[in-house]
Design an enzyme around this catalytic site. Structure first.
Site, PDB file in Angstrom:
ATOM      1  N   ASN A   7      -4.035  48.192  53.363  1.00  0.00           N
ATOM      2  CA  ASN A   7      -5.033  48.466  51.871  1.00  0.00           C
ATOM      3  C   ASN A   7      -4.179  48.486  50.593  1.00  0.00           C
ATOM      4  O   ASN A   7      -3.654  49.973  50.411  1.00  0.00           O
ATOM      5  CB  ASN A   7      -5.850  49.584  52.843  1.00  0.00           C
ATOM      6  CG  ASN A   7      -7.105  49.400  51.560  1.00  0.00           C
ATOM      7  OD1 ASN A   7      -6.595  48.725  50.050  1.00  0.00           O
ATOM      8  ND2 ASN A   7      -8.416  48.978  52.027  1.00  0.00           N
ATOM      9  N   GLU A  34      -8.404  44.904  50.566  1.00  0.00           N
ATOM     10  CA  GLU A  34      -8.339  45.071  49.189  1.00  0.00           C
ATOM     11  C   GLU A  34      -7.801  44.134  48.257  1.00  0.00           C
ATOM     12  O   GLU A  34      -6.812  45.458  47.089  1.00  0.00           O
ATOM     13  CB  GLU A  34      -8.483  46.013  49.187  1.00  0.00           C
ATOM     14  CG  GLU A  34      -9.976  47.053  49.975  1.00  0.00           C
ATOM     15  CD  GLU A  34     -10.458  48.331  49.159  1.00  0.00           C
ATOM     16  OE1 GLU A  34     -10.997  48.547  47.759  1.00  0.00           O
ATOM     17  OE2 GLU A  34      -9.884  49.942  49.485  1.00  0.00           O
ATOM     18  N   ASP A 150      -8.158  48.283  58.051  1.00  0.00           N
ATOM     19  CA  ASP A 150      -8.974  49.344  57.250  1.00  0.00           C
ATOM     20  C   ASP A 150      -9.627  49.183  58.150  1.00  0.00           C
ATOM     21  O   ASP A 150     -11.122  48.575  57.602  1.00  0.00           O
ATOM     22  CB  ASP A 150      -9.055  48.644  55.964  1.00  0.00           C
ATOM     23  CG  ASP A 150      -9.502  50.103  55.533  1.00  0.00           C
ATOM     24  OD1 ASP A 150     -10.189  51.112  56.205  1.00  0.00           O
ATOM     25  OD2 ASP A 150      -9.439  50.283  54.105  1.00  0.00           O
ATOM     26  N   ASN A 152     -11.909  51.886  58.711  1.00  0.00           N
ATOM     27  CA  ASN A 152     -13.121  52.653  58.442  1.00  0.00           C
ATOM     28  C   ASN A 152     -13.670  53.247  58.771  1.00  0.00           C
ATOM     29  O   ASN A 152     -14.998  54.031  58.751  1.00  0.00           O
ATOM     30  CB  ASN A 152     -13.879  51.740  56.775  1.00  0.00           C
ATOM     31  CG  ASN A 152     -13.396  51.599  55.331  1.00  0.00           C
ATOM     32  OD1 ASN A 152     -12.561  53.110  54.566  1.00  0.00           O
ATOM     33  ND2 ASN A 152     -13.036  50.079  54.663  1.00  0.00           N
ATOM     34  N   ASP A 221      -6.534  53.763  59.352  1.00  0.00           N
ATOM     35  CA  ASP A 221      -5.781  51.928  59.621  1.00  0.00           C
ATOM     36  C   ASP A 221      -5.554  51.921  60.675  1.00  0.00           C
ATOM     37  O   ASP A 221      -4.523  53.128  61.078  1.00  0.00           O
ATOM     38  CB  ASP A 221      -5.001  51.988  58.082  1.00  0.00           C
ATOM     39  CG  ASP A 221      -5.785  52.420  57.060  1.00  0.00           C
ATOM     40  OD1 ASP A 221      -5.647  51.315  56.494  1.00  0.00           O
ATOM     41  OD2 ASP A 221      -5.683  52.946  56.466  1.00  0.00           O
ATOM     42  N   ASP A 250      -4.237  54.502  48.110  1.00  0.00           N
ATOM     43  CA  ASP A 250      -4.855  55.715  48.674  1.00  0.00           C
ATOM     44  C   ASP A 250      -4.087  55.442  50.449  1.00  0.00           C
ATOM     45  O   ASP A 250      -4.631  56.354  50.823  1.00  0.00           O
ATOM     46  CB  ASP A 250      -6.207  55.711  48.723  1.00  0.00           C
ATOM     47  CG  ASP A 250      -6.758  54.586  48.451  1.00  0.00           C
ATOM     48  OD1 ASP A 250      -6.930  53.688  48.195  1.00  0.00           O
ATOM     49  OD2 ASP A 250      -8.170  55.056  47.902  1.00  0.00           O
ATOM     50  N   HIS A 251      -3.955  54.426  50.534  1.00  0.00           N
ATOM     51  CA  HIS A 251      -3.480  53.905  52.099  1.00  0.00           C
ATOM     52  C   HIS A 251      -2.185  53.874  51.818  1.00  0.00           C
ATOM     53  O   HIS A 251      -1.701  53.465  51.552  1.00  0.00           O
ATOM     54  CB  HIS A 251      -4.437  52.656  52.321  1.00  0.00           C
ATOM     55  CG  HIS A 251      -5.981  53.120  52.743  1.00  0.00           C
ATOM     56  ND1 HIS A 251      -6.003  53.038  53.549  1.00  0.00           N
ATOM     57  CD2 HIS A 251      -6.063  52.621  51.614  1.00  0.00           C
ATOM     58  CE1 HIS A 251      -7.764  53.141  53.433  1.00  0.00           C
ATOM     59  NE2 HIS A 251      -8.068  52.815  52.058  1.00  0.00           N
TER      60      HIS A 251
END
Length: 263
Positions: A7, A34, A150, A152, A221, A250-251
């Site tokens: 991501n 994303e 991802d 989530n 992930d 941030d990933h």
DNA sequence: ATGGTCGGTAGCCGA
């Protein structure tokens, strides 16, 4: 063959990092989430110059997924089946020829689902239901299938830094974890957990409150493998060093090595 | 107790 998921949280802001990562990590197939870009604005030329075919399923401002691959896919499918009214770009599947057959690589960006109790959480659960239905149909093909992205979803308590912080979050609610377990119960295997019992392992650290510096992360992930794909799994790696780069996502990328050979 | 940080877009929303 190395297959990775990342991501990147905006391809425009991350194009230099993306190029540096592709050169260093050298995945044969990369699943990006994303991208936050329409198809026409994706930095296709720079990626193609590195020897990758580029397939995108973009959207303005939010979401958006991409498949980068050193070999041309035989087939590409955009959008998760099961709801013709769903306009969010969260899913792209590519079929690739390998010696002895073909593999299917699905790049997915599962809805976040927060805040709980809103239509956003209902959408997340509906999306997971559609994913399970899709996964079941793919499983019936008895081919190597890799569902990478991802999710989530924090699968287990040891996949987050503090259960108390996450217990009421859409990423960790019992209903969310049960929907993820459904994939496992169908026969899909979590590639990272199939190759490592190390805890904790994280793939995301929030930008806020110094989470990276304090190692307050979560593992969301995942590469979920059909049995035929798991048969060929060699190793996995979570490329944590990428989180320390300038202007990081941030990933971080999560990768799996297989014995498949391109055909 | 609160807000904290990013990216993309437009004068906030999503994460």
């Amino acid at each position: 063959m190395k297959i990775a998921t990342w991501n990147i949280n905006g391809v425009k802001a991350r194009v230099d990092s993306l190029i540096a990562w592709l050169k260093a990590s050298n995945p044969d197939i990369a699943c990006l989430q994303e991208i936050k870009s329409v198809d026409e604005a994706f930095p296709r030329g720079e990626i193609e110059a590195l020897g990758y075919h580029v397939e995108t399923h973009g959207q303005k401002g939010f979401n958006g997924v991409a498949l980068l691959a050193k070999q041309r896919p035989d087939e590409v499918n955009r959008g998760l089946p099961g709801d013709d009214t769903d306009e969010q770009s969260r899913f792209i599947e590519g079929v690739f020829s390998v010696k002895g057959g073909a593999i299917r690589v699905c790049c997915l960006y599962l809805p976040n689902g927060n805040p709980v109790g809103t239509e956003k959480y209902a959408y997340k659960l509906q999306w997971m239901q559609r994913l399970a239905a899709f996964a079941e149909r793919r499983l019936a093909l008895e081919e190597p299938v890799i569902l990478a992205g991802d999710y989530n979803v924090i699968p287990e308590p040891h996949d987050c830094w503090d259960v108390k912080v996450w217990q009421n979050d859409a990423l960790f609610l019992p209903e969310t974890r049960a929907a993820f377990r459904r994939l496992r119960n169908l026969g899909f295997i979590d590639a990272v957990r199939a190759t490592s019992d190390e805890v904790p392992l994280y793939s995301f650290w929030d930008y806020q409150a110094g989470c990276w510096q304090k190692n307050f992360g979560i593992r969301i992930d995942h590469l979920m493998l059909s049995p035929e794909a798991a048969d060929k799994l060699v190793s996995t790696s979570i490329e944590k060093h990428v989180r320390a780069w300038e202007k990081p996502s941030d990933h971080v990328p999560v990768a799996a090595e297989f014995t498949f050979e391109a055909a």
